[in-house]
Scaffold this motif. Structure first.
Motif, PDB file in Angstrom:
ATOM      1  N   ILE A 102       0.801  -1.225   0.000  1.00  0.00           N
ATOM      2  CA  ILE A 102       0.000   0.000   0.000  1.00  0.00           C
ATOM      3  C   ILE A 102       0.833   1.275   0.000  1.00  0.00           C
ATOM      4  CG2 ILE A 102      -2.004  -1.114   1.057  1.00  0.00           C
ATOM      5  CD1 ILE A 102      -1.200   0.227   3.722  1.00  0.00           C
ATOM      6  N   ASN A 103       2.112   1.165   0.374  1.00  0.00           N
ATOM      7  CA  ASN A 103       2.962   2.344   0.423  1.00  0.00           C
ATOM      8  C   ASN A 103       4.413   1.892   0.386  1.00  0.00           C
ATOM      9  OD1 ASN A 103       4.551   4.604   1.959  1.00  0.00           O
ATOM     10  ND2 ASN A 103       2.586   5.529   1.401  1.00  0.00           N
ATOM     11  N   GLU A 104       5.237   2.686  -0.261  1.00  0.00           N
ATOM     12  CA  GLU A 104       6.685   2.480  -0.261  1.00  0.00           C
ATOM     13  C   GLU A 104       7.323   3.800   0.107  1.00  0.00           C
ATOM     14  OE1 GLU A 104       7.917  -0.523  -3.704  1.00  0.00           O
ATOM     15  OE2 GLU A 104       6.946   1.290  -4.466  1.00  0.00           O
ATOM     16  N   ALA A 105       8.464   3.739   0.769  1.00  0.00           N
ATOM     17  CA  ALA A 105       9.138   4.979   1.151  1.00  0.00           C
ATOM     18  C   ALA A 105      10.639   4.760   1.252  1.00  0.00           C
ATOM     19  CB  ALA A 105       8.598   5.490   2.478  1.00  0.00           C
ATOM     20  N   ASP A 106      11.347   5.870   1.158  1.00  0.00           N
ATOM     21  CA  ASP A 106      12.788   5.908   1.393  1.00  0.00           C
ATOM     22  C   ASP A 106      13.051   7.099   2.295  1.00  0.00           C
ATOM     23  OD1 ASP A 106      13.899   3.857  -0.528  1.00  0.00           O
ATOM     24  OD2 ASP A 106      12.749   5.122  -1.914  1.00  0.00           O
ATOM     25  N   THR A 107      13.942   6.912   3.260  1.00  0.00           N
ATOM     26  CA  THR A 107      14.363   8.031   4.092  1.00  0.00           C
ATOM     27  C   THR A 107      15.883   8.030   4.171  1.00  0.00           C
ATOM     28  OG1 THR A 107      14.245   6.760   6.162  1.00  0.00           O
ATOM     29  CG2 THR A 107      12.304   8.053   5.564  1.00  0.00           C
ATOM     30  N   GLU A 108      16.400   9.205   4.421  1.00  0.00           N
ATOM     31  CA  GLU A 108      17.819   9.346   4.689  1.00  0.00           C
ATOM     32  C   GLU A 108      17.948  10.193   5.943  1.00  0.00           C
ATOM     33  OE1 GLU A 108      21.547   9.644   1.833  1.00  0.00           O
ATOM     34  OE2 GLU A 108      20.344  11.471   1.802  1.00  0.00           O
ATOM     35  N   LEU A 109      18.745   9.697   6.880  1.00  0.00           N
ATOM     36  CA  LEU A 109      19.011  10.405   8.123  1.00  0.00           C
ATOM     37  C   LEU A 109      20.490  10.713   8.179  1.00  0.00           C
ATOM     38  CD1 LEU A 109      16.527   8.336   8.624  1.00  0.00           C
ATOM     39  CD2 LEU A 109      16.859   8.956  10.990  1.00  0.00           C
ATOM     40  N   ALA A 110      20.857  11.668   9.030  1.00  0.00           N
ATOM     41  CA  ALA A 110      22.270  12.001   9.192  1.00  0.00           C
ATOM     42  C   ALA A 110      22.615  11.997  10.668  1.00  0.00           C
ATOM     43  CB  ALA A 110      22.569  13.370   8.595  1.00  0.00           C
ATOM     44  N   PHE A 111      23.760  11.467  10.995  1.00  0.00           N
ATOM     45  CA  PHE A 111      24.262  11.573  12.364  1.00  0.00           C
ATOM     46  C   PHE A 111      24.784  12.982  12.566  1.00  0.00           C
ATOM     47  CE2 PHE A 111      24.084   7.015  12.623  1.00  0.00           C
ATOM     48  CZ  PHE A 111      23.880   6.805  13.980  1.00  0.00           C
ATOM     49  N   VAL A 112      24.377  13.585  13.673  1.00  0.00           N
ATOM     50  CA  VAL A 112      24.889  14.894  14.066  1.00  0.00           C
ATOM     51  C   VAL A 112      25.234  14.844  15.546  1.00  0.00           C
ATOM     52  CG1 VAL A 112      23.545  16.155  12.315  1.00  0.00           C
ATOM     53  CG2 VAL A 112      22.620  15.885  14.621  1.00  0.00           C
ATOM     54  N   LYS A 113      26.197  15.671  15.943  1.00  0.00           N
ATOM     55  CA  LYS A 113      26.535  15.791  17.363  1.00  0.00           C
ATOM     56  C   LYS A 113      25.432  16.599  18.037  1.00  0.00           C
ATOM     57  CE  LYS A 113      29.838  14.766  19.220  1.00  0.00           C
ATOM     58  NZ  LYS A 113      29.987  13.646  20.111  1.00  0.00           N
ATOM     59  N   SER A 114      24.978  16.144  19.196  1.00  0.00           N
ATOM     60  CA  SER A 114      23.879  16.809  19.913  1.00  0.00           C
ATOM     61  C   SER A 114      24.222  18.235  20.307  1.00  0.00           C
ATOM     62  CB  SER A 114      23.519  16.026  21.176  1.00  0.00           C
ATOM     63  OG  SER A 114      23.093  14.742  20.856  1.00  0.00           O
ATOM     64  N   ASP A 115      25.470  18.485  20.685  1.00  0.00           N
ATOM     65  CA  ASP A 115      25.829  19.807  21.188  1.00  0.00           C
ATOM     66  C   ASP A 115      26.046  20.845  20.091  1.00  0.00           C
ATOM     67  OD1 ASP A 115      28.136  18.504  20.347  1.00  0.00           O
ATOM     68  OD2 ASP A 115      29.364  19.173  22.046  1.00  0.00           O
ATOM     69  N   THR A 116      26.437  20.413  18.893  1.00  0.00           N
ATOM     70  CA  THR A 116      26.713  21.359  17.806  1.00  0.00           C
ATOM     71  C   THR A 116      25.739  21.255  16.642  1.00  0.00           C
ATOM     72  OG1 THR A 116      28.179  19.809  16.657  1.00  0.00           O
ATOM     73  CG2 THR A 116      29.189  21.293  18.315  1.00  0.00           C
ATOM     74  N   PHE A 117      25.026  20.134  16.548  1.00  0.00           N
ATOM     75  CA  PHE A 117      24.129  19.815  15.436  1.00  0.00           C
ATOM     76  C   PHE A 117      24.881  19.752  14.108  1.00  0.00           C
ATOM     77  CE2 PHE A 117      19.815  18.710  15.693  1.00  0.00           C
ATOM     78  CZ  PHE A 117      19.265  18.825  14.427  1.00  0.00           C
ATOM     79  N   LYS A 118      26.187  19.521  14.186  1.00  0.00           N
ATOM     80  CA  LYS A 118      27.021  19.391  12.992  1.00  0.00           C
ATOM     81  C   LYS A 118      27.088  17.918  12.594  1.00  0.00           C
ATOM     82  CE  LYS A 118      28.919  23.636  12.981  1.00  0.00           C
ATOM     83  NZ  LYS A 118      28.364  24.596  12.146  1.00  0.00           N
ATOM     84  N   PRO A 119      27.031  17.630  11.276  1.00  0.00           N
ATOM     85  CA  PRO A 119      27.157  16.251  10.817  1.00  0.00           C
ATOM     86  C   PRO A 119      28.478  15.640  11.274  1.00  0.00           C
ATOM     87  CG  PRO A 119      26.468  17.685   9.023  1.00  0.00           C
ATOM     88  CD  PRO A 119      26.844  18.576  10.181  1.00  0.00           C
ATOM     89  N   CYS A 120      28.433  14.350  11.549  1.00  0.00           N
ATOM     90  CA  CYS A 120      29.627  13.643  12.012  1.00  0.00           C
ATOM     91  C   CYS A 120      29.584  12.213  11.495  1.00  0.00           C
ATOM     92  CB  CYS A 120      29.713  13.663  13.541  1.00  0.00           C
ATOM     93  SG  CYS A 120      28.325  12.856  14.342  1.00  0.00           S
ATOM     94  N   ALA A 121      30.707  11.540  11.609  1.00  0.00           N
ATOM     95  CA  ALA A 121      30.769  10.137  11.203  1.00  0.00           C
ATOM     96  C   ALA A 121      29.829   9.301  12.061  1.00  0.00           C
ATOM     97  CB  ALA A 121      32.202   9.625  11.343  1.00  0.00           C
ATOM     98  N   VAL A 122      29.371   8.211  11.494  1.00  0.00           N
ATOM     99  CA  VAL A 122      28.548   7.271  12.251  1.00  0.00           C
ATOM    100  C   VAL A 122      29.402   6.756  13.406  1.00  0.00           C
ATOM    101  CG1 VAL A 122      27.310   5.074  12.149  1.00  0.00           C
ATOM    102  CG2 VAL A 122      27.227   6.648  10.198  1.00  0.00           C
ATOM    103  N   PRO A 123      28.865   6.795  14.633  1.00  0.00           N
ATOM    104  CA  PRO A 123      29.663   6.355  15.782  1.00  0.00           C
ATOM    105  C   PRO A 123      30.071   4.884  15.657  1.00  0.00           C
ATOM    106  CG  PRO A 123      27.596   7.362  16.496  1.00  0.00           C
ATOM    107  CD  PRO A 123      27.541   7.253  15.015  1.00  0.00           C
TER     108      PRO A 123
END
Length: 143
Positions: A102-123
């Motif tokens: 009934i539905n298909e979807a794709d999402t993309e998420l990014a890891f970010v540091k909580s204190d800076t909200f800057k993208p970072c490598a996957v822990p």
């Protein structure tokens, strides 16, 4: 890469005046399914936040194929498709009680540091859990 199956029942507040699931609820279904996939490989989302990371959605694409109504049993097949830099990609297929897509979807998420909200490598604890799950799955598949 990694797949997980989740089950939901459509609740009455999920429906709209037309009696079908409102489109906004699909994002919620997929979010829950995504975190259940992570939980199944040993990474509850709370662990990610406690370690100082967040994972905002940076893109979402949905294809609405059929409607569904109150009290339907839904099945979501979630696939962690890949990791590229700070980005993690997922795909979803949502089926109704009759096993109709009934539905298909794709999402993309990014890891970010909580204190800076800057993208970072996957822990490392995330990549380690993924690798461990893949190794465990391939070992069981070959037995």
């Amino acid at each position: 890469m990694i797949e997980h199956v989740s089950y939901f029942r459509v609740m009455y507040p999920d429906t709209d005046k037309m009696g079908t699931v409102h489109h906004s609820n699909y994002a919620r279904y997929y979010e829950t399914a995504r975190w259940e996939l992570f939980r199944a490989i040993g990474i509850p989302y709370q662990m990610i936040e406690t370690a100082g990371y967040m994972m905002p959605v940076i893109s979402m694409n949905m294809r609405f194929l059929k409607t569904t109504r109150y009290d339907e049993q839904l099945t979501v097949r979630t696939c962690l498709k890949g990791i590229r830099g700070p980005r993690v990609s997922f795909s979803y297929k949502l089926y109704n009680t009759n096993s109709e897509l009934i539905n298909e979807a794709d999402t993309e998420l990014a890891f970010v540091k909580s204190d800076t909200f800057k993208p970072c490598a996957v822990p490392p604890f995330v990549t380690n859990a993924i690798q461990k799950h893949l190794l465990h799955s391939s070992t069981h598949a070959s037995n």
